[in-house]
Write a protein that holds these residues in place. Sequence first.
Motif, PDB file in Angstrom:
ATOM      1  N   UNK A 132       3.124  -9.723   3.402  1.00 18.90           N
ATOM      2  CA  UNK A 132       4.318  -9.888   4.227  1.00 18.90           C
ATOM      3  C   UNK A 132       4.653 -11.365   4.412  1.00 18.90           C
ATOM      4  N   UNK A 133       3.647 -12.205   4.614  1.00 17.37           N
ATOM      5  CA  UNK A 133       3.884 -13.639   4.800  1.00 17.37           C
ATOM      6  C   UNK A 133       4.381 -14.277   3.505  1.00 17.37           C
ATOM      7  N   UNK A 134       3.707 -13.987   2.396  1.00 13.38           N
ATOM      8  CA  UNK A 134       4.063 -14.605   1.119  1.00 13.38           C
ATOM      9  C   UNK A 134       5.463 -14.171   0.681  1.00 13.38           C
ATOM     10  N   UNK A 135       5.769 -12.902   0.817  1.00 13.75           N
ATOM     11  CA  UNK A 135       7.098 -12.426   0.419  1.00 13.75           C
ATOM     12  C   UNK A 135       8.192 -13.044   1.279  1.00 13.75           C
ATOM     13  N   UNK A 173      12.730  -9.432  -2.579  1.00 14.11           N
ATOM     14  CA  UNK A 173      13.413  -8.636  -1.564  1.00 14.11           C
ATOM     15  C   UNK A 173      12.761  -7.259  -1.425  1.00 14.11           C
ATOM     16  N   UNK A 174      12.300  -6.699  -2.532  1.00 15.86           N
ATOM     17  CA  UNK A 174      11.583  -5.416  -2.468  1.00 15.86           C
ATOM     18  C   UNK A 174      10.235  -5.600  -1.778  1.00 15.86           C
ATOM     19  N   UNK A 175       9.516  -6.664  -2.138  1.00 16.31           N
ATOM     20  CA  UNK A 175       8.226  -6.924  -1.485  1.00 16.31           C
ATOM     21  C   UNK A 175       8.416  -7.234  -0.002  1.00 16.31           C
ATOM     22  N   UNK A 176       9.494  -7.937   0.331  1.00  8.90           N
ATOM     23  CA  UNK A 176       9.800  -8.215   1.735  1.00  8.90           C
ATOM     24  C   UNK A 176      10.028  -6.914   2.492  1.00  8.90           C
ATOM     25  N   UNK A 177      10.770  -5.995   1.906  1.00 11.46           N
ATOM     26  CA  UNK A 177      11.001  -4.702   2.543  1.00 11.46           C
ATOM     27  C   UNK A 177       9.693  -3.941   2.728  1.00 11.46           C
ATOM     28  N   UNK A 215      13.994  -3.801  15.195  1.00  9.29           N
ATOM     29  CA  UNK A 215      14.847  -2.752  14.637  1.00  9.29           C
ATOM     30  C   UNK A 215      15.900  -3.326  13.696  1.00  9.29           C
ATOM     31  N   UNK A 216      16.461  -4.475  14.054  1.00 11.81           N
ATOM     32  CA  UNK A 216      17.452  -5.113  13.195  1.00 11.81           C
ATOM     33  C   UNK A 216      16.801  -5.584  11.894  1.00 11.81           C
ATOM     34  N   UNK A 217      15.622  -6.191  11.990  1.00 18.27           N
ATOM     35  CA  UNK A 217      14.915  -6.630  10.781  1.00 18.27           C
ATOM     36  C   UNK A 217      14.557  -5.441   9.910  1.00 18.27           C
ATOM     37  N   UNK A 218      14.157  -4.345  10.533  1.00 13.84           N
ATOM     38  CA  UNK A 218      13.809  -3.117   9.816  1.00 13.84           C
ATOM     39  C   UNK A 218      14.978  -2.636   8.958  1.00 13.84           C
ATOM     40  N   UNK A 219      16.187  -2.652   9.515  1.00 12.76           N
ATOM     41  CA  UNK A 219      17.359  -2.192   8.783  1.00 12.76           C
ATOM     42  C   UNK A 219      17.799  -3.196   7.721  1.00 12.76           C
ATOM     43  N   UNK A 220      17.867  -4.463   8.090  1.00 16.62           N
ATOM     44  CA  UNK A 220      18.369  -5.470   7.163  1.00 16.62           C
ATOM     45  C   UNK A 220      17.439  -5.689   5.985  1.00 16.62           C
ATOM     46  N   UNK A 221      16.146  -5.456   6.154  1.00 21.62           N
ATOM     47  CA  UNK A 221      15.211  -5.590   5.035  1.00 21.62           C
ATOM     48  C   UNK A 221      15.531  -4.584   3.937  1.00 21.62           C
TER      49      UNK A 221
END
Length: 433
Positions: A95-98, A112-116, A135-141
């Motif tokens: 999560x940190x590296x992505x 972006x896939x690894x970030x999600x 919740x916003x980060x969850x959706x925008x990812x």
Amino acid sequence: MIRLRQGLGRGLRTGVQYVTSAALGPYQTAVVRIGFAATWLVFLLRELPHRHELYGPEGPWSWGMAEQIIADNKAFTALMWADSTLWFELVYLLAIVSSVLLLIGWRTRTTSVLFMIGVLSLLNRSVFMGDGGDNVIHLMAMYLVLTRCGQVWSLDARRVRAAGGAVAAVVRDRVGPALWTVLGVALAVATFMGVMSWGWVLIFWTLLLVHALWWAVCRYADGEPRLLMNVLTNLVHNAGLLVIMVEVCFVYATAGWYKVQGSRWQDGTAIYYPLHLDYFTPWPELSALLASSGTMVMVVTYGTVIVQVAFPFTLFNRRVKNVLLALMIVEHASIAVLLGLPFFSMAMIAADAVFLPTVFLVWLGGRAGRVRDRVLPPGKAVQQRREPVDGPVRSWGEQREHPSARTERDRSERVEPERVESERVESERVESE
């Protein structure tokens, strides 16, 4: 009637060409990418000492409780693949590296896939951890996966410029295919082990196959196949950008209308009570100063409701929209300071950035470039074009040239004829002598 049909037909053709000819809002998607990657990265680093209590094996939300809720909602989280501290550390590191790689724009389609995956794995493991910004980060990812968010302000854009175009960059690329091959092997192993639901298996395999098809078309095909793939990717990007904008409008509309129904918001005292809670007063003196003015509390309370309810309707007027957008950014910055919710405010500001004007973002990028050129030693600063790699500067409902570029162009067009004329006069004078 015939003219009406012809007009509708022309409008439909123009609209289809508009959303398929280019990936719109390159600067808006770039600033959203940078904003959410930075917010998630700062949050992960801030909670690094407490990661085991938040999402790990030492948290109050136990492994068994997480299994029960995930079996019910079918949410994706890689942390539930193994009950191991080592596996948790690996996922947290991913999560940190992505986040870092997405922030700088390195292989954005992959990162972006690894970030999600990193966002969903942590947030779905402990669903009650967070302050609303999660919740916003969850959706925008998830939405960022659909966008071409590396067109500007990224290492990908620099690589494309160095290669001479997006197709040439894909043809010369060696790291990308190797990276997707490794991810494909990992996806095959996860599918064989049965650790994911069939819905998520289908989503990840679709992403992998689509990117493989894109690479194959750019490398081995030309003409119609490549044009078709470019049109489809532009359409998906523009659809993802539209979803992000609609999601932000829904957030503010629902928040505003729910506030209208609350009695504390109706009598103008909703802001007063949080300012007296120890949990929301990192600066007690500042909170007490604001709460001591009844007029100020009422103005802030009613102003918050009015701005949130009115914002979706101001999108039809650019100037009014920009004013309300500035007010909301100031409001979220105030929440970060007064109520001690910095990550919530950072997430909301990053979401608001999708509505920032293109001219302002181009100006901001130019200022940042000049600061970078001053900081770096002479000769090492890389001169970058200010346009997106896939086309001209375009945004939803606008296509404008930056004022500085227009001024420079006019000046050059005015100076060049004068220079030529002066050289001609000088040459005639020399010949006559």
